[in-house]
Scaffold this motif. Sequence first.
Motif, PDB file in Angstrom:
ATOM      1  N   GLN A 145       0.812  -1.212   0.000  1.00  8.40           N
ATOM      2  CA  GLN A 145       0.000   0.000   0.000  1.00  8.40           C
ATOM      3  C   GLN A 145       0.849   1.268   0.000  1.00  8.40           C
ATOM      4  OE1 GLN A 145      -3.461   0.037  -0.439  1.00  8.40           O
ATOM      5  NE2 GLN A 145      -2.829  -2.037  -0.953  1.00  8.40           N
ATOM      6  N   LEU A 146       2.052   1.184   0.549  1.00  9.34           N
ATOM      7  CA  LEU A 146       2.953   2.333   0.565  1.00  9.34           C
ATOM      8  C   LEU A 146       3.822   2.396  -0.688  1.00  9.34           C
ATOM      9  CD1 LEU A 146       4.049   2.612   4.296  1.00  9.34           C
ATOM     10  CD2 LEU A 146       2.101   3.650   3.114  1.00  9.34           C
ATOM     11  N   GLY A 147       3.520   1.547  -1.652  1.00  8.54           N
ATOM     12  CA  GLY A 147       4.217   1.610  -2.936  1.00  8.54           C
ATOM     13  C   GLY A 147       5.580   0.960  -2.953  1.00  8.54           C
ATOM     14  N   CYS A 148       5.843   0.108  -1.981  1.00  7.85           N
ATOM     15  CA  CYS A 148       7.126  -0.594  -1.951  1.00  7.85           C
ATOM     16  C   CYS A 148       7.117  -1.725  -2.976  1.00  7.85           C
ATOM     17  CB  CYS A 148       7.394  -1.192  -0.571  1.00  7.85           C
ATOM     18  SG  CYS A 148       7.660   0.042   0.720  1.00  7.85           S
ATOM     19  N   HIS A 149       8.209  -1.847  -3.704  1.00  3.51           N
ATOM     20  CA  HIS A 149       8.371  -2.952  -4.639  1.00  3.51           C
ATOM     21  C   HIS A 149       8.916  -4.163  -3.893  1.00  3.51           C
ATOM     22  CE1 HIS A 149       8.592   0.668  -7.308  1.00  3.51           C
ATOM     23  NE2 HIS A 149       7.631  -0.034  -7.881  1.00  3.51           N
ATOM     24  N   GLU A 150       9.089  -5.256  -4.596  1.00  3.01           N
ATOM     25  CA  GLU A 150       9.503  -6.518  -3.983  1.00  3.01           C
ATOM     26  C   GLU A 150      10.799  -6.388  -3.190  1.00  3.01           C
ATOM     27  OE1 GLU A 150      10.769 -10.987  -5.414  1.00  3.01           O
ATOM     28  OE2 GLU A 150       9.329  -9.883  -6.630  1.00  3.01           O
ATOM     29  N   ASP A 151      11.768  -5.637  -3.696  1.00  4.01           N
ATOM     30  CA  ASP A 151      13.059  -5.507  -3.019  1.00  4.01           C
ATOM     31  C   ASP A 151      13.107  -4.347  -2.023  1.00  4.01           C
ATOM     32  OD1 ASP A 151      14.178  -7.680  -4.344  1.00  4.01           O
ATOM     33  OD2 ASP A 151      14.916  -6.450  -6.001  1.00  4.01           O
ATOM     34  N   ASP A 152      12.022  -3.618  -1.866  1.00  3.24           N
ATOM     35  CA  ASP A 152      11.970  -2.483  -0.953  1.00  3.24           C
ATOM     36  C   ASP A 152      11.498  -2.948   0.418  1.00  3.24           C
ATOM     37  OD1 ASP A 152      12.532  -1.069  -3.263  1.00  3.24           O
ATOM     38  OD2 ASP A 152      10.527  -0.216  -3.467  1.00  3.24           O
ATOM     39  N   GLU A 153      11.644  -2.077   1.395  1.00  2.00           N
ATOM     40  CA  GLU A 153      11.082  -2.377   2.705  1.00  2.00           C
ATOM     41  C   GLU A 153      10.853  -1.108   3.502  1.00  2.00           C
ATOM     42  OE1 GLU A 153      13.893  -4.109   5.864  1.00  2.00           O
ATOM     43  OE2 GLU A 153      14.777  -4.734   3.958  1.00  2.00           O
ATOM     44  N   ILE A 154      10.003  -1.245   4.499  1.00  2.00           N
ATOM     45  CA  ILE A 154       9.737  -0.138   5.415  1.00  2.00           C
ATOM     46  C   ILE A 154      10.762  -0.227   6.533  1.00  2.00           C
ATOM     47  CG2 ILE A 154       8.081   0.894   7.007  1.00  2.00           C
ATOM     48  CD1 ILE A 154       5.865  -0.473   5.250  1.00  2.00           C
ATOM     49  N   VAL A 155      11.537   0.825   6.707  1.00  2.00           N
ATOM     50  CA  VAL A 155      12.552   0.865   7.750  1.00  2.00           C
ATOM     51  C   VAL A 155      11.924   1.291   9.073  1.00  2.00           C
ATOM     52  CG1 VAL A 155      14.733   1.954   8.439  1.00  2.00           C
ATOM     53  CG2 VAL A 155      14.372   1.249   6.067  1.00  2.00           C
ATOM     54  N   GLY A 156      10.862   2.062   9.001  1.00  2.00           N
ATOM     55  CA  GLY A 156      10.160   2.458  10.211  1.00  2.00           C
ATOM     56  C   GLY A 156       9.221   3.609   9.960  1.00  2.00           C
ATOM     57  N   PHE A 157       8.496   3.936  11.009  1.00  2.00           N
ATOM     58  CA  PHE A 157       7.567   5.048  10.993  1.00  2.00           C
ATOM     59  C   PHE A 157       8.047   6.044  12.046  1.00  2.00           C
ATOM     60  CE2 PHE A 157       5.218   1.289   9.683  1.00  2.00           C
ATOM     61  CZ  PHE A 157       4.578   1.732   8.531  1.00  2.00           C
ATOM     62  N   LEU A 158       8.336   7.260  11.627  1.00  2.00           N
ATOM     63  CA  LEU A 158       8.774   8.286  12.551  1.00  2.00           C
ATOM     64  C   LEU A 158       7.560   9.125  12.941  1.00  2.00           C
ATOM     65  CD1 LEU A 158      11.346   9.337  13.942  1.00  2.00           C
ATOM     66  CD2 LEU A 158      11.543  10.986  12.079  1.00  2.00           C
ATOM     67  N   TYR A 159       7.159   9.013  14.205  1.00  2.00           N
ATOM     68  CA  TYR A 159       6.038   9.770  14.740  1.00  2.00           C
ATOM     69  C   TYR A 159       6.595  11.080  15.288  1.00  2.00           C
ATOM     70  CZ  TYR A 159       2.883   5.742  14.464  1.00  2.00           C
ATOM     71  OH  TYR A 159       2.091   4.719  14.020  1.00  2.00           O
ATOM     72  N   ILE A 160       6.029  12.216  14.858  1.00  2.00           N
ATOM     73  CA  ILE A 160       6.574  13.532  15.183  1.00  2.00           C
ATOM     74  C   ILE A 160       5.467  14.458  15.683  1.00  2.00           C
ATOM     75  CG2 ILE A 160       7.756  15.571  14.251  1.00  2.00           C
ATOM     76  CD1 ILE A 160       8.859  13.715  12.023  1.00  2.00           C
ATOM     77  N   GLY A 161       5.804  15.256  16.685  1.00  2.00           N
ATOM     78  CA  GLY A 161       4.868  16.254  17.192  1.00  2.00           C
ATOM     79  C   GLY A 161       5.502  17.061  18.304  1.00  2.00           C
ATOM     80  N   THR A 162       4.671  17.699  19.073  1.00  2.00           N
ATOM     81  CA  THR A 162       5.110  18.460  20.228  1.00  2.00           C
ATOM     82  C   THR A 162       5.066  17.534  21.435  1.00  2.00           C
ATOM     83  OG1 THR A 162       4.235  20.483  19.263  1.00  2.00           O
ATOM     84  CG2 THR A 162       4.580  20.481  21.650  1.00  2.00           C
ATOM     85  N   PRO A 163       6.136  17.498  22.226  1.00  2.00           N
ATOM     86  CA  PRO A 163       6.116  16.630  23.408  1.00  2.00           C
ATOM     87  C   PRO A 163       4.958  17.002  24.339  1.00  2.00           C
ATOM     88  CG  PRO A 163       8.343  17.426  22.992  1.00  2.00           C
ATOM     89  CD  PRO A 163       7.425  18.192  22.081  1.00  2.00           C
ATOM     90  N   ALA A 164       4.190  16.006  24.763  1.00  2.00           N
ATOM     91  CA  ALA A 164       3.079  16.234  25.693  1.00  2.00           C
ATOM     92  C   ALA A 164       3.601  16.554  27.093  1.00  2.00           C
ATOM     93  CB  ALA A 164       2.171  15.017  25.731  1.00  2.00           C
ATOM     94  N   VAL A 165       4.769  16.057  27.397  1.00  2.00           N
ATOM     95  CA  VAL A 165       5.459  16.296  28.669  1.00  2.00           C
ATOM     96  C   VAL A 165       6.928  16.515  28.328  1.00  2.00           C
ATOM     97  CG1 VAL A 165       3.826  14.888  29.998  1.00  2.00           C
ATOM     98  CG2 VAL A 165       5.879  13.819  29.048  1.00  2.00           C
ATOM     99  N   PRO A 166       7.719  17.024  29.245  1.00  2.00           N
ATOM    100  CA  PRO A 166       9.150  17.171  28.944  1.00  2.00           C
ATOM    101  C   PRO A 166       9.759  15.816  28.546  1.00  2.00           C
ATOM    102  CG  PRO A 166       8.610  18.357  30.946  1.00  2.00           C
ATOM    103  CD  PRO A 166       7.381  17.562  30.560  1.00  2.00           C
ATOM    104  N   THR A 167      10.577  15.850  27.498  1.00  2.00           N
ATOM    105  CA  THR A 167      11.190  14.616  27.012  1.00  2.00           C
ATOM    106  C   THR A 167      12.115  14.038  28.069  1.00  2.00           C
ATOM    107  OG1 THR A 167      11.089  15.403  24.730  1.00  2.00           O
ATOM    108  CG2 THR A 167      12.614  13.593  25.181  1.00  2.00           C
ATOM    109  N   PRO A 168      11.846  12.799  28.491  1.00  2.00           N
ATOM    110  CA  PRO A 168      12.735  12.189  29.481  1.00  2.00           C
ATOM    111  C   PRO A 168      14.056  11.802  28.803  1.00  2.00           C
ATOM    112  CG  PRO A 168      11.043  10.638  28.801  1.00  2.00           C
ATOM    113  CD  PRO A 168      10.749  11.940  28.105  1.00  2.00           C
ATOM    114  N   ILE A 169      15.140  12.277  29.352  1.00  2.00           N
ATOM    115  CA  ILE A 169      16.456  11.968  28.800  1.00  2.00           C
ATOM    116  C   ILE A 169      16.928  10.659  29.419  1.00  2.00           C
ATOM    117  CG2 ILE A 169      18.833  12.780  28.487  1.00  2.00           C
ATOM    118  CD1 ILE A 169      16.611  14.475  27.069  1.00  2.00           C
ATOM    119  N   LYS A 170      17.288   9.717  28.568  1.00  2.00           N
ATOM    120  CA  LYS A 170      17.768   8.424  29.045  1.00  2.00           C
ATOM    121  C   LYS A 170      19.018   8.614  29.895  1.00  2.00           C
ATOM    122  CE  LYS A 170      16.648   5.985  24.781  1.00  2.00           C
ATOM    123  NZ  LYS A 170      17.239   5.184  23.708  1.00  2.00           N
TER     124      LYS A 170
END
Length: 188
Positions: A145-170
Amino acid sequence: MDALKLLTTRSSMPRLVEPSPSEEQLELIRKAAIRVPDHMNLSPYRFIEFSGRDRGLLGDIYQQAARLNNFSEQRIEQAGQLPFRAPLIIASCLRYVDNDKVPRNEQLACVACATMAMQQACFAQDLGAIWRTGWLAEDDYVREQLGCHEDDEIVGFLYIGTPAVPTPIKPEQDYSEFFVAATNVISD
C-alpha cells in the motif's frame, strides 16, 4: 542546540500532541534526511508523510493489515488509531537500487541513518519524535500500500509532534562495555 549535546542526549518521545512541525521545521527535517552517508549517491530512500486527515488513510491501511492477519476486532480497531498518536508520521522506506558496488545492507543503513537524522532534527528543534517499527513495518500488505516494490522495505515510521510532557532523557550508559581495543580481539 549544540551538536554534541544533541548527539549525547537524544531521546525518543512517545507522547506527542499538536502542533505538528511548522513548514520551516519540516523543511529542516527533510534536509537532514538527505544529508546522510549515501555511497554513490543512490538516494535509496523514499519518505511518505501522513498528517491531518491523511493519518486516516494510514489507519485504514493498518486496519486492513490487521484483518488480513486475522487479528481480533479489538486489535483491528486499535490498529486504526495508531496513526493518531502523533500529528505527523513519516514512513521511511528503502527504495532498493540494484548496484554492484553498494549492497542492500549498506542502502538499508543509509535509510536508517536518514530516519535517525530526521529524529535528531526534531529533537534539535524542541519537537518530539519516536521511531516505531513492529509488525506493521514488516507486513506485506502495508508495504504494498505504501508503494514498496519486492526488493523495498519499510525501515520504520517516525512519529513527530510536540512533546506532551518534557522529554525524558535516558540515563547515560557506560560506553566502555561496548568498545574494545583491536589488540584484545585480533590475535597474531
